[in-house]
Design a protein around this motif. Structure first.
Motif, PDB file in Angstrom:
ATOM      1  N   LEU A 200      -0.736   5.253  -1.197  1.00 44.47           N
ATOM      2  CA  LEU A 200       0.162   6.108  -0.421  1.00 44.47           C
ATOM      3  C   LEU A 200       0.930   5.305   0.623  1.00 44.47           C
ATOM      4  CD1 LEU A 200       1.151   8.981   0.483  1.00 44.47           C
ATOM      5  CD2 LEU A 200      -0.812   8.992   2.049  1.00 44.47           C
ATOM      6  N   LEU A 201       0.239   4.437   1.340  1.00 46.26           N
ATOM      7  CA  LEU A 201       0.846   3.756   2.486  1.00 46.26           C
ATOM      8  C   LEU A 201       1.760   2.607   2.082  1.00 46.26           C
ATOM      9  CD1 LEU A 201      -2.347   3.680   4.720  1.00 46.26           C
ATOM     10  CD2 LEU A 201      -0.401   5.227   4.943  1.00 46.26           C
ATOM     11  N   GLN A 202       1.454   1.946   0.966  1.00 47.44           N
ATOM     12  CA  GLN A 202       2.260   0.841   0.442  1.00 47.44           C
ATOM     13  C   GLN A 202       2.603  -0.189   1.533  1.00 47.44           C
ATOM     14  OE1 GLN A 202       5.348   2.013  -2.284  1.00 47.44           O
ATOM     15  NE2 GLN A 202       4.119   3.678  -3.126  1.00 47.44           N
ATOM     16  N   GLU A 203       3.890  -0.406   1.804  1.00 47.80           N
ATOM     17  CA  GLU A 203       4.268  -1.474   2.738  1.00 47.80           C
ATOM     18  C   GLU A 203       3.695  -1.286   4.136  1.00 47.80           C
ATOM     19  OE1 GLU A 203       6.309   0.035   0.744  1.00 47.80           O
ATOM     20  OE2 GLU A 203       7.120  -1.511  -0.588  1.00 47.80           O
ATOM     21  N   SER A 204       3.296  -0.052   4.471  1.00 42.27           N
ATOM     22  CA  SER A 204       2.767   0.205   5.812  1.00 42.27           C
ATOM     23  C   SER A 204       1.480  -0.557   6.086  1.00 42.27           C
ATOM     24  CB  SER A 204       2.509   1.703   5.999  1.00 42.27           C
ATOM     25  OG  SER A 204       3.697   2.435   5.821  1.00 42.27           O
ATOM     26  N   ILE A 205       0.799  -0.968   5.024  1.00 42.59           N
ATOM     27  CA  ILE A 205      -0.484  -1.660   5.259  1.00 42.59           C
ATOM     28  C   ILE A 205      -0.330  -3.171   5.302  1.00 42.59           C
ATOM     29  CG2 ILE A 205      -1.846   0.176   4.187  1.00 42.59           C
ATOM     30  CD1 ILE A 205      -2.107  -1.649   1.741  1.00 42.59           C
TER      31      ILE A 205
ATOM     32  N   LEU B 165      -7.441   5.080  10.199  1.00 44.56           N
ATOM     33  CA  LEU B 165      -7.854   5.438   8.842  1.00 44.56           C
ATOM     34  C   LEU B 165      -8.533   4.255   8.161  1.00 44.56           C
ATOM     35  CD1 LEU B 165      -7.838   7.230   6.259  1.00 44.56           C
ATOM     36  CD2 LEU B 165      -5.544   6.335   5.793  1.00 44.56           C
ATOM     37  N   LEU B 166      -7.872   3.097   8.171  1.00 41.72           N
ATOM     38  CA  LEU B 166      -8.444   1.922   7.512  1.00 41.72           C
ATOM     39  C   LEU B 166      -9.725   1.473   8.200  1.00 41.72           C
ATOM     40  CD1 LEU B 166      -5.174  -0.114   6.816  1.00 41.72           C
ATOM     41  CD2 LEU B 166      -6.502   1.239   5.193  1.00 41.72           C
ATOM     42  N   THR B 167      -9.712   1.524   9.541  1.00 41.73           N
ATOM     43  CA  THR B 167     -10.905   1.114  10.299  1.00 41.73           C
ATOM     44  C   THR B 167     -12.099   1.994   9.946  1.00 41.73           C
ATOM     45  OG1 THR B 167      -9.544   0.324  12.145  1.00 41.73           O
ATOM     46  CG2 THR B 167     -11.858   0.815  12.606  1.00 41.73           C
TER      47      THR B 167
ATOM     48  N   ALA C  54       5.288   8.052   5.994  1.00 38.51           N
ATOM     49  CA  ALA C  54       5.812   8.168   7.364  1.00 38.51           C
ATOM     50  C   ALA C  54       4.939   9.093   8.200  1.00 38.51           C
ATOM     51  CB  ALA C  54       7.249   8.670   7.327  1.00 38.51           C
ATOM     52  N   GLU C  55       4.490  10.196   7.589  1.00 38.22           N
ATOM     53  CA  GLU C  55       3.638  11.147   8.322  1.00 38.22           C
ATOM     54  C   GLU C  55       2.252  10.572   8.599  1.00 38.22           C
ATOM     55  OE1 GLU C  55       5.503  15.384   6.717  1.00 38.22           O
ATOM     56  OE2 GLU C  55       4.194  14.197   5.420  1.00 38.22           O
ATOM     57  N   MET C  56       1.840   9.615   7.783  1.00 34.62           N
ATOM     58  CA  MET C  56       0.536   8.972   7.990  1.00 34.62           C
ATOM     59  C   MET C  56       0.613   7.779   8.935  1.00 34.62           C
ATOM     60  SD  MET C  56      -1.953  10.497   6.566  1.00 34.62           S
ATOM     61  CE  MET C  56      -3.115   9.151   6.773  1.00 34.62           C
TER      62      MET C  56
ATOM     63  N   GLN D 284      -1.111  22.850   8.266  1.00 35.36           N
ATOM     64  CA  GLN D 284      -2.552  22.911   8.493  1.00 35.36           C
ATOM     65  C   GLN D 284      -3.237  21.671   7.892  1.00 35.36           C
ATOM     66  OE1 GLN D 284      -3.700  25.012  10.466  1.00 35.36           O
ATOM     67  NE2 GLN D 284      -2.015  26.494  10.567  1.00 35.36           N
ATOM     68  N   LEU D 285      -2.728  21.202   6.765  1.00 29.75           N
ATOM     69  CA  LEU D 285      -3.289  19.986   6.172  1.00 29.75           C
ATOM     70  C   LEU D 285      -3.069  18.788   7.080  1.00 29.75           C
ATOM     71  CD1 LEU D 285      -2.256  20.345   2.405  1.00 29.75           C
ATOM     72  CD2 LEU D 285      -4.424  20.969   3.484  1.00 29.75           C
ATOM     73  N   LEU D 286      -1.859  18.707   7.676  1.00 32.51           N
ATOM     74  CA  LEU D 286      -1.574  17.603   8.596  1.00 32.51           C
ATOM     75  C   LEU D 286      -2.481  17.665   9.825  1.00 32.51           C
ATOM     76  CD1 LEU D 286       2.335  17.492   8.396  1.00 32.51           C
ATOM     77  CD2 LEU D 286       0.721  15.798   7.504  1.00 32.51           C
ATOM     78  N   LEU D 287      -2.792  18.887  10.276  1.00 32.81           N
ATOM     79  CA  LEU D 287      -3.737  19.049  11.392  1.00 32.81           C
ATOM     80  C   LEU D 287      -5.129  18.544  11.006  1.00 32.81           C
ATOM     81  CD1 LEU D 287      -3.051  22.574  12.962  1.00 32.81           C
ATOM     82  CD2 LEU D 287      -2.949  20.375  14.127  1.00 32.81           C
ATOM     83  N   SER D 288      -5.453  18.681   9.726  1.00 33.31           N
ATOM     84  CA  SER D 288      -6.801  18.332   9.266  1.00 33.31           C
ATOM     85  C   SER D 288      -7.009  16.836   9.140  1.00 33.31           C
ATOM     86  CB  SER D 288      -7.070  18.976   7.900  1.00 33.31           C
ATOM     87  OG  SER D 288      -6.864  20.363   7.948  1.00 33.31           O
TER      88      SER D 288
END
Length: 882
Positions: A582-587, A553-555, A544-546, A499-503
């Motif tokens: 949270l995102l680290q290398e992803s950003i 999100l950043l935008t 990974a889930e993000m 439910q949190l992921l849905l949110s």
């Protein structure tokens, strides 16, 4: 400055100029007053001026200037010069109370505040006659004077409400009670009699009720820590009169203002507080009086209107019921089903309604609304009090209360469904009621940690929260949007992960909402969700889930900073920072754009909001740590610049670049070390220099080693910063080539022993122990013994006996304890003089110690972890001690 007419005239002219709207006139006058405030007699000139001046505006200005002067300068700070000479301090204390009591009310309040500031520092030890001087004024019969005394006493004694228990506190309170309790009680009785005598005189009642409000506040402060014997013996007098005042209604004291509470409301509010204090802390002694207070406060609640001026009164009254219902002694008062139903229907539900005043705050004063709702400053609101009452009732009556409220919640939701655009406030109340009912334990870090098992949180979330958040328009029903987002936020540890992921995409979408409250709540909810941990203590929502949401999100987060009213929104900035974490290398692909936006924002707010800017710097700091080789310099944020530079330097794997070495001499300039806020980041930066380039510094900047040691000497002289001095010294010892510091070693120890002799503190001792053990590890136990004994013969034995053995158990920190364990081991095993007669007495045992055993005297001084480490070291060394 002399106490002369000429100086009084000069001071008058400059005070007038400080009131001028023209900055060209005002600022030079302010600068002049700042330049002379360190002069002797300056505060006495201000007091003389506010006493003798014929111009009221100058009197007021002088009183405010004097109060601010006292606030800035009265406290004597260790390691800093005394800002007010002793003769001025004595003269101020001798004259300020009579002057305060003889002044008009506007000036009296300023001087009362000044007395309170002085009293917090000097009372009772340095101002023993203050109480006597104040109590004697009760005999004047002049309530202008009496109220001045009461106001000052309240300012002095209210700190008893939050002070930690200590012998010093008990001694002070006993001194106050011995001098003040009886006169205060007599004044209380006399004032109530005068209220009856002047029941038809509105102006007299106003003065008398002002006194009663202050008396009631003083009663609370003097009774907060413990029940004094005097007040226990006189409980009948106080409680009977409190009850009478609680039920009093005089039309002359009623006000037409719907916003501002009148004296009658303020007095009744404080009496509710006093009754709640006794019900919570002194329930056995208070039991005979409780029923009448419950009845009176219940009648008060069911007859008081919804106007804002009654908010504090209603809140305190409900808090009284909440404090009573959760005490086992009073459980029987609430057992009847009709009583519970009546409380729910007549007290809780009406005070959970979203009123016009709340709607106005939501729309027009969003910052205050958010502060109250998210940061817990809603302690005096009706809603918060009603919520606390629900929790209190659930302690013993969870089933019946849940059943009663379930009916109300269903009814409210049905009303909303009939006409959402008109009845949306019904749903708001239903959500708040469910939240109150379900919340049993809560922390800021984790949200609700324990919930009412009778409330199905997930079902309510799916059926009533998600539909609002899935609505195509993020601007429709903003209050309900905020309610839904807050529901996710506070129940984040209770709602299933799916439910949190849905949110998350819904929350990201609501970052675009026009309402400041809605997009702020969305940012705060995302920041909180990104900290939730699962059963294995790992972050619940992974990078990974993000991944599918990173760009939007950043935008949306950065777009939210451009919305009206949120250009410096610290909740959004915290969400940005947490996203980076949270995102680290992803950003990394987004860093060029993100870093540009952050630097532009930082330049724009460089002289504005501190919290926002601080979090913004942390965000930049995180970006740099994710492989971003960007150097940014912002002179307005020097401490943060030093932190960023430290991180960049720590990331270098090779020698220090020449650009850094060019900067190194400037870091030792005394002016940088004058600002306290610079010291921790500067020390860390110098530690980074030493760790990465000690050899370069020793060769290329050898002349700067005295500068490094000069910084150490300055820091070690300060009780506030001596630990920072040890951080720097430890890095010098650990990393610098031994030959580069050889000539300074003895002087270093002499400085340390001088400080030890002149000003020994526990913090200094602990740091000193870590340092000498680190020195022992680096240079050897024999070198340590020799340098001690070169300063004074047999000093090594004295340090062992007087400092190391009795104090080493105080050392804390895993690394620090290991340093001490290894250092002591080296002293025991590698220092031949330890076999000399004068040293063996410190650790000698009757029978030989076998390998792995620790000498008995030292073993009593080492904590368990260090002891275990020491035994392992001995076993590995295969050393027999005797």
């Amino acid at each position: 400055m002399e106490l002369s007419d000429a100086n009084l005239q000069t001071l008058t002219e400059y005070l007038k100029k400080t009131l001028d709207p023209d900055p060209a006139i005002r600022r030079p006058a302010e600068k002049f007053l700042e330049s002379v405030e360190g002069s002797q007699n300056y505060p006495l000139l201000l007091l003389t001026l506010l006493e003798k001046s014929q111009e009221n505006v100058i009197k007021v200005c002088a009183s405010v200037t004097f109060k601010n002067y006292i606030k800035r300068n009265w406290r004597i700070v260790e390691d800093e010069p005394n800002k007010i000479c002793e003769s001025d301090r004595i003269a101020i204390k001798a004259n300020i109370v009579p002057l305060m009591l003889s002044s008009p009310e506007q000036i009296q309040k300023q001087l009362s505040d000044a007395i309170s500031i002085i009293g917090r520092e000097d009372f009772p030890q340095k101002w023993p006659d203050l109480l006597t001087e104040m109590v004697n004024r009760f005999q004047s019969g002049d309530f202008h004077v009496i109220n001045g005394v009461l106001r000052t006493a309240h300012s002095l004694f209210k700190r008893y409400r939050h002070e930690f228990k200590s012998n010093e506190l008990w001694t002070e309170i006993k001194l106050v009670l011995d001098a003040f309790a009886l006169p205060l009680t007599n004044l209380f009785k006399a004032t109530i009699e005068l209220c009856s005598t002047h029941a038809n005189d509105a102006s007299a009642l106003k003065v008398l009720f002002s006194s009663l409000v202050l008396i009631a506040k003083l009663f609370y402060s003097l009774n907060f820590q413990d029940l004094p014997e005097f007040f226990e013996d006189n409980m009948e007098t106080w409680m009977t009169n409190f009850h009478t005042l609680l039920t009093l209604d005089n039309k002359l004291l009623q006000t037409d203002d719907e916003e501002e509470a009148g004296l009658l409301e303020l007095l009744k509010s404080q009496i509710c507080d006093n009754a709640a204090l006794y019900a919570q802390k002194y329930d056995e002694e208070f039991q005979p009086y409780l029923p009448r207070f419950v009845t009176a406060i219940w009648n008060l609640l069911v007859t008081t209107g919804q106007e804002v001026k009654y908010d504090l009164l209603v809140s305190n009254a409900i808090q009284f019921l909440a404090s009573v219902c959760e005490r086992p002694h009073y459980k029987h008062l609430f057992e009847d089903q009709n009583t519970l139903t009546s409380i729910c229907e007549k007290v809780i539900v009406p005070n959970m309604e979203f009123r016009a005043a709340d709607e106005e705050a939501f729309e027009d004063n969003s910052e205050e609304y958010i502060r109250r709702d998210l940061e817990g400053s809603d302690i005096d609101t009706r809603r918060r009090a009603a919520c606390d009452l629900v929790r209190g009732l659930c302690k013993f009556f969870e089933g019946p209360v849940t059943g009663i409220f379930s009916g109300y919640v269903n009814s409210m939701l049905q009303e909303y469904a009939k006409n959402p655009s008109v009845n949306w406030k019904h749903k708001d109340a239903a959500i708040y009621l469910v939240t109150s009912l379900a919340s049993k334990a809560q922390t800021q870090k984790h949200g609700i940690t324990k919930a009412n098992e009778l409330v199905n949180l997930t079902e309510f979330f799916v059926n009533h929260i998600l539909p609002d958040l899935k609505s195509p328009s993020v601007n429709e029903f903003p209050v309900l949007k905020a309610d839904g987002i807050k529901y996710i936020m506070i129940f984040r540890s209770q709602v299933p992960k799916e439910q949190l992921l849905l949110s998350i995409p819904l929350l990201i979408n609501h970052l675009q909402a026009e309402s400041i409250v809605v997009h702020t709540y969305a940012a705060h909810a995302l920041e909180r969700l990104f900290t939730v941990r699962g059963t294995n203590n790992t972050i619940l929502i992974t990078a990974a889930e993000m991944a599918p949401f990173v760009e939007v999100l950043l935008t949306n987060l950065f777009k939210a900073l451009t919305l009206p009213g949120s250009s410096e929104n610290e909740y959004i900035m915290k969400a940005i920072m947490r996203s980076f974490s949270l995102l680290q290398e992803s950003i990394i692909p987004y860093i060029p754009s993100v870093i540009t936006q952050l630097t532009q924002k930082l330049l724009a707010v460089s002289k504005k909001q501190y919290t926002f800017s601080k979090v913004l710097f942390v965000g930049i700091f995180l970006l740099i740590s994710y492989n971003c080789s960007v150097i940014i310099s912002f002179p307005e944020f020097i401490p943060y610049v030093f932190q960023v530079m430290s991180l960049l330097l720590e990331m270098h794997k090779n020698e220090i670049p020449s650009s850094y070495m060019a900067l190194f001499p400037h870091l030792l300039q005394p002016v940088l070390w004058e600002r306290t806020g610079n010291i921790p980041p500067l020390v860390r930066l110098l530690q980074a220099y030493l760790e990465r380039g000690a050899n370069t510094i020793a060769s290329a900047a050898a002349d700067k080693i005295p500068g490094l040691l000069g910084v150490f000497q300055k820091l070690i002289a300060s009780k506030a910063n001596d630990h920072q001095g040890f951080y720097l010294l430890n890095s010098i010892i650990e990393h610098m080539p031994p030959e580069s510091v050889d000539q300074y070693r003895k002087q270093i120890f002499i400085l340390l022993f001088q400080r030890l002799q002149n000003s020994k503190t526990t913090k200094f001792i602990k740091s000193f122990l870590v340092f000498i053990n680190l020195y022992c590890i680096k240079y050897g136990a024999l070198a340590l013994q020799e340098i001690f004994d070169s300063i004074q013969p047999k000093m090594f034995g004295m340090v062992l006996e007087k400092i190391i053995i009795p104090e080493i158990q105080k050392v804390s920190g895993q690394v620090e304890k290991k340093i001490c364990a290894v250092g002591i081991t080296k002293i025991l095993t590698e220092c031949p003089p330890m076999m000399d007669t004068e040293y063996t007495k410190l650790w000698y045992v009757e029978s030989s110690s076998s390998v792995g055993e620790v000498p008995s005297m030292l073993s009593t001084s080492l904590n368990a972890e260090a002891l275990q480490y020491l035994q392992g070291y001995l076993q590995a060394a295969s050393v027999t001690l005797l």
